[in-house]
Each structure stands twice: as C-alpha cells, then as structure tokens.
Design a protein around this motif. Structure first.
Motif, PDB file in Angstrom:
ATOM      1  N   LYS A   1       0.829  -1.209   0.000  1.00 20.54           N
ATOM      2  CA  LYS A   1       0.000   0.000   0.000  1.00 20.54           C
ATOM      3  C   LYS A   1       0.862   1.255   0.000  1.00 20.54           C
ATOM      4  CE  LYS A   1      -4.227  -1.948   1.647  1.00 20.54           C
ATOM      5  NZ  LYS A   1      -5.460  -1.724   2.314  1.00 20.54           N
ATOM      6  N   ARG A   2       2.020   1.199   0.637  1.00 23.53           N
ATOM      7  CA  ARG A   2       2.933   2.338   0.628  1.00 23.53           C
ATOM      8  C   ARG A   2       3.423   2.606  -0.801  1.00 23.53           C
ATOM      9  NH1 ARG A   2       6.553   1.196   5.106  1.00 23.53           N
ATOM     10  NH2 ARG A   2       4.993   2.108   6.447  1.00 23.53           N
ATOM     11  N   ASP A   3       3.751   1.527  -1.525  1.00 23.15           N
ATOM     12  CA  ASP A   3       4.156   1.681  -2.921  1.00 23.15           C
ATOM     13  C   ASP A   3       3.020   2.252  -3.754  1.00 23.15           C
ATOM     14  OD1 ASP A   3       6.646   0.639  -2.342  1.00 23.15           O
ATOM     15  OD2 ASP A   3       6.149  -1.397  -3.034  1.00 23.15           O
ATOM     16  N   LEU A   4       1.822   1.738  -3.516  1.00 26.52           N
ATOM     17  CA  LEU A   4       0.647   2.241  -4.239  1.00 26.52           C
ATOM     18  C   LEU A   4       0.426   3.715  -3.939  1.00 26.52           C
ATOM     19  CD1 LEU A   4      -1.779   1.497  -6.045  1.00 26.52           C
ATOM     20  CD2 LEU A   4      -3.037   0.979  -3.954  1.00 26.52           C
ATOM     21  N   LEU A   5       0.591   4.089  -2.668  1.00 29.58           N
ATOM     22  CA  LEU A   5       0.430   5.488  -2.271  1.00 29.58           C
ATOM     23  C   LEU A   5       1.466   6.368  -2.966  1.00 29.58           C
ATOM     24  CD1 LEU A   5      -0.929   7.623  -0.467  1.00 29.58           C
ATOM     25  CD2 LEU A   5       0.735   7.039   1.300  1.00 29.58           C
ATOM     26  N   THR A   6       2.699   5.885  -3.040  1.00 26.91           N
ATOM     27  CA  THR A   6       3.756   6.657  -3.707  1.00 26.91           C
ATOM     28  C   THR A   6       3.406   6.859  -5.182  1.00 26.91           C
ATOM     29  OG1 THR A   6       5.398   5.758  -2.188  1.00 26.91           O
ATOM     30  CG2 THR A   6       6.218   6.709  -4.235  1.00 26.91           C
ATOM     31  N   ARG A   7       2.972   5.787  -5.838  1.00 26.70           N
ATOM     32  CA  ARG A   7       2.605   5.923  -7.262  1.00 26.70           C
ATOM     33  C   ARG A   7       1.413   6.858  -7.435  1.00 26.70           C
ATOM     34  NH1 ARG A   7       3.744   0.138  -7.566  1.00 26.70           N
ATOM     35  NH2 ARG A   7       1.554  -0.177  -7.085  1.00 26.70           N
ATOM     36  N   THR A   8       0.444   6.757  -6.522  1.00 29.50           N
ATOM     37  CA  THR A   8      -0.732   7.622  -6.596  1.00 29.50           C
ATOM     38  C   THR A   8      -0.337   9.083  -6.409  1.00 29.50           C
ATOM     39  OG1 THR A   8      -2.084   5.837  -5.710  1.00 29.50           O
ATOM     40  CG2 THR A   8      -3.017   8.037  -5.625  1.00 29.50           C
ATOM     41  N   LYS A   9       0.570   9.345  -5.464  1.00 32.68           N
ATOM     42  CA  LYS A   9       1.025  10.719  -5.250  1.00 32.68           C
ATOM     43  C   LYS A   9       1.779  11.236  -6.475  1.00 32.68           C
ATOM     44  CE  LYS A   9       1.351  10.979  -0.224  1.00 32.68           C
ATOM     45  NZ  LYS A   9       2.262  11.140   0.929  1.00 32.68           N
ATOM     46  N   GLN A  10       2.589  10.374  -7.095  1.00 35.97           N
ATOM     47  CA  GLN A  10       3.299  10.798  -8.303  1.00 35.97           C
ATOM     48  C   GLN A  10       2.310  11.120  -9.418  1.00 35.97           C
ATOM     49  OE1 GLN A  10       5.924   7.490  -8.962  1.00 35.97           O
ATOM     50  NE2 GLN A  10       7.498   8.265  -7.548  1.00 35.97           N
ATOM     51  N   THR A  11       1.286  10.292  -9.556  1.00 39.81           N
ATOM     52  CA  THR A  11       0.263  10.545 -10.573  1.00 39.81           C
ATOM     53  C   THR A  11      -0.463  11.851 -10.269  1.00 39.81           C
ATOM     54  OG1 THR A  11      -0.037   8.167 -10.852  1.00 39.81           O
ATOM     55  CG2 THR A  11      -1.790   9.598 -11.681  1.00 39.81           C
ATOM     56  N   ARG A  12      -0.794  12.065  -8.992  1.00 41.04           N
ATOM     57  CA  ARG A  12      -1.472  13.297  -8.585  1.00 41.04           C
ATOM     58  C   ARG A  12      -0.613  14.515  -8.915  1.00 41.04           C
ATOM     59  NH1 ARG A  12      -1.167  14.502  -2.583  1.00 41.04           N
ATOM     60  NH2 ARG A  12       0.886  14.972  -3.368  1.00 41.04           N
ATOM     61  N   ASP A  13       0.693  14.435  -8.609  1.00 32.48           N
ATOM     62  CA  ASP A  13       1.579  15.566  -8.886  1.00 32.48           C
ATOM     63  C   ASP A  13       1.683  15.830 -10.385  1.00 32.48           C
ATOM     64  OD1 ASP A  13       1.995  15.868  -6.187  1.00 32.48           O
ATOM     65  OD2 ASP A  13       3.913  14.782  -6.165  1.00 32.48           O
ATOM     66  N   ALA A  14       1.741  14.755 -11.170  1.00 37.52           N
ATOM     67  CA  ALA A  14       1.793  14.926 -12.625  1.00 37.52           C
ATOM     68  C   ALA A  14       0.506  15.574 -13.133  1.00 37.52           C
ATOM     69  CB  ALA A  14       2.014  13.573 -13.306  1.00 37.52           C
ATOM     70  N   LEU A  15      -0.628  15.132 -12.613  1.00 36.34           N
ATOM     71  CA  LEU A  15      -1.910  15.729 -13.020  1.00 36.34           C
ATOM     72  C   LEU A  15      -2.004  17.191 -12.588  1.00 36.34           C
ATOM     73  CD1 LEU A  15      -4.359  12.790 -12.289  1.00 36.34           C
ATOM     74  CD2 LEU A  15      -3.688  13.691 -14.526  1.00 36.34           C
ATOM     75  N   ARG A  16      -1.464  17.508 -11.422  1.00 34.21           N
ATOM     76  CA  ARG A  16      -1.448  18.907 -10.981  1.00 34.21           C
ATOM     77  C   ARG A  16      -0.629  19.763 -11.940  1.00 34.21           C
ATOM     78  NH1 ARG A  16      -0.523  18.818  -4.502  1.00 34.21           N
ATOM     79  NH2 ARG A  16      -2.688  18.563  -3.946  1.00 34.21           N
ATOM     80  N   MET A  17       0.542  19.231 -12.327  1.00 30.51           N
ATOM     81  CA  MET A  17       1.385  19.994 -13.251  1.00 30.51           C
ATOM     82  C   MET A  17       0.679  20.175 -14.596  1.00 30.51           C
ATOM     83  SD  MET A  17       5.262  19.448 -12.121  1.00 30.51           S
ATOM     84  CE  MET A  17       5.744  20.150 -13.601  1.00 30.51           C
ATOM     85  N   ASP A  18       0.045  19.094 -15.082  1.00 28.19           N
ATOM     86  CA  ASP A  18      -0.704  19.198 -16.339  1.00 28.19           C
ATOM     87  C   ASP A  18      -1.827  20.218 -16.213  1.00 28.19           C
ATOM     88  OD1 ASP A  18       0.905  17.290 -17.442  1.00 28.19           O
ATOM     89  OD2 ASP A  18      -0.554  15.649 -17.261  1.00 28.19           O
ATOM     90  N   ASN A  19      -2.518  20.184 -15.091  1.00 32.29           N
ATOM     91  CA  ASN A  19      -3.617  21.120 -14.845  1.00 32.29           C
ATOM     92  C   ASN A  19      -3.104  22.559 -14.838  1.00 32.29           C
ATOM     93  OD1 ASN A  19      -6.123  22.106 -14.270  1.00 32.29           O
ATOM     94  ND2 ASN A  19      -6.127  21.480 -12.133  1.00 32.29           N
ATOM     95  N   THR A  20      -1.987  22.784 -14.164  1.00 30.07           N
ATOM     96  CA  THR A  20      -1.399  24.128 -14.121  1.00 30.07           C
ATOM     97  C   THR A  20      -0.998  24.580 -15.525  1.00 30.07           C
ATOM     98  OG1 THR A  20      -0.569  23.680 -11.905  1.00 30.07           O
ATOM     99  CG2 THR A  20       0.415  25.526 -13.077  1.00 30.07           C
ATOM    100  N   THR A  21      -0.376  23.669 -16.270  1.00 31.56           N
ATOM    101  CA  THR A  21       0.033  24.003 -17.641  1.00 31.56           C
ATOM    102  C   THR A  21      -1.191  24.338 -18.491  1.00 31.56           C
ATOM    103  OG1 THR A  21       1.906  22.490 -17.430  1.00 31.56           O
ATOM    104  CG2 THR A  21       1.290  23.155 -19.648  1.00 31.56           C
ATOM    105  N   LEU A  22      -2.239  23.520 -18.370  1.00 33.58           N
ATOM    106  CA  LEU A  22      -3.445  23.773 -19.152  1.00 33.58           C
ATOM    107  C   LEU A  22      -4.112  25.086 -18.744  1.00 33.58           C
ATOM    108  CD1 LEU A  22      -4.991  20.190 -19.325  1.00 33.58           C
ATOM    109  CD2 LEU A  22      -3.975  21.510 -21.201  1.00 33.58           C
ATOM    110  N   ARG A  23      -4.060  25.414 -17.463  1.00 30.21           N
ATOM    111  CA  ARG A  23      -4.632  26.697 -17.026  1.00 30.21           C
ATOM    112  C   ARG A  23      -3.870  27.857 -17.632  1.00 30.21           C
ATOM    113  NH1 ARG A  23      -6.437  26.239 -10.709  1.00 30.21           N
ATOM    114  NH2 ARG A  23      -8.153  24.818 -11.084  1.00 30.21           N
ATOM    115  N   HIS A  24      -2.541  27.725 -17.670  1.00 29.18           N
ATOM    116  CA  HIS A  24      -1.752  28.804 -18.264  1.00 29.18           C
ATOM    117  C   HIS A  24      -2.007  28.900 -19.764  1.00 29.18           C
ATOM    118  CE1 HIS A  24       0.412  30.020 -14.735  1.00 29.18           C
ATOM    119  NE2 HIS A  24       0.846  28.784 -14.493  1.00 29.18           N
ATOM    120  N   LYS A  25      -2.122  27.741 -20.421  1.00 34.27           N
ATOM    121  CA  LYS A  25      -2.377  27.742 -21.858  1.00 34.27           C
ATOM    122  C   LYS A  25      -3.809  28.157 -22.156  1.00 34.27           C
ATOM    123  CE  LYS A  25       0.950  24.255 -23.308  1.00 34.27           C
ATOM    124  NZ  LYS A  25       1.108  22.917 -23.901  1.00 34.27           N
TER     125      LYS A  25
END
Length: 150
Positions: free
Chosen positions: A70-94
């Motif tokens: 579950k710790r590994d799953l949590l780490t992957r989920t957090k990485q996915t969340r951070d990537a989606l946040r960055m994509d969201n920020t980029t899309l907001r700027h664009k």
C-alpha cells in the motif's frame, strides 16, 4: 542407671528432633511439589506463548507486506497526482481566458461591442456613400441649372 535415664531422655529428645525433621521433610516435599507444579505450569504457558508469538510474527509479516504494497501504491498515486497537478497548471496557463470567467465575460462583451460598432461603421459607410451620391446628383443638377440659366 543414671546413664540409662539419660539415654532415655536423649532418645526422647532425638525422637522429637527426628519427628521435627520428618515434619520439615514433609513441608519441603510439599514445597518441592508446588514448585514442580508451578514450573510445569510455566513451561506449558511458555510453550503456548511461543506458539502464539510465532503466529503473531507470521501475521505481522503479512501485515508488513500489505503495508509495503500500500505504501508503494500510495507513492505511485502521489506521483500521478503531482503529474496531473502539473498538467492542470500548464493547461490553465495555456487556457488563458477559459479559466478566468471575469476576463472571458469582459472579452465576450468587448467582442459583442466590436461587432455592433462594425455594423454601425458599415451602416455609416453605406449612408456616407449614399449621401455622396446624392450630393453628386445635386451638384450635377445645380451645374445643369447654372448652365441652363446662363
């Protein structure tokens, strides 16, 4: 005879001491029996606790395995969340105006106002053209009237 009497007294004393010693031996045997029973009980309890300890160690290993997964799953989920946040920020700027409703509303109002002004400009240009034509027509009539009068 005194010796005999003394020996009897000594014998009685010794018999009393033997009796006391026998009572002490009986007490010690009872203590030993109790100690053996306590030891046996403690050995049984120790075996039970060891078996229980082994089962709990196995359960702990399983839980640690689940926690690690579950710790590994949590780490992957957090990485996915951070990537989606960055994509969201980029899309907001664009996205520009899309994400800012007040700017978008202002842009739409200005566009509508611009279209209305464009229509007014075309109407005024058409009117200007018609007025120029009318003026030209009147000038020609004036010139013809001047020519006719002269």
């Amino acid at each position: 005879m005194i010796d005999f009497e003394q020996l009897k007294i000594d014998n009685v004393n010794l018999n009393e001491k033997i009796e006391e010693r026998n009572e002490d031996i009986i007490k010690l045997k009872k203590k030993i029996t109790n100690a053996v029973q306590v030891l046996t009980h403690l050995k049984q309890k120790l075996q039970f606790v060891q078996v229980e300890n082994c089962s709990k160690k196995e359960k702990l290993k399983q839980i640690e395995s689940v926690v690690a997964h579950k710790r590994d799953l949590l780490t992957r989920t957090k990485q996915t969340r951070d990537a989606l946040r960055m994509d969201n920020t980029t899309l907001r700027h664009k996205g520009g105006l899309v994400s800012h409703t007040t700017l978008l509303r202002d842009f739409e109002e200005r566009r509508d106002q611009n279209e209305m002004l464009q229509e007014q400009l075309i109407d005024l240009q058409n009117r200007h053209s018609s007025l120029i034509l009318a003026c030209d027509g009147l000038r020609k009539k004036l010139e013809q009237a001047k020519l006719v009068q002269s």
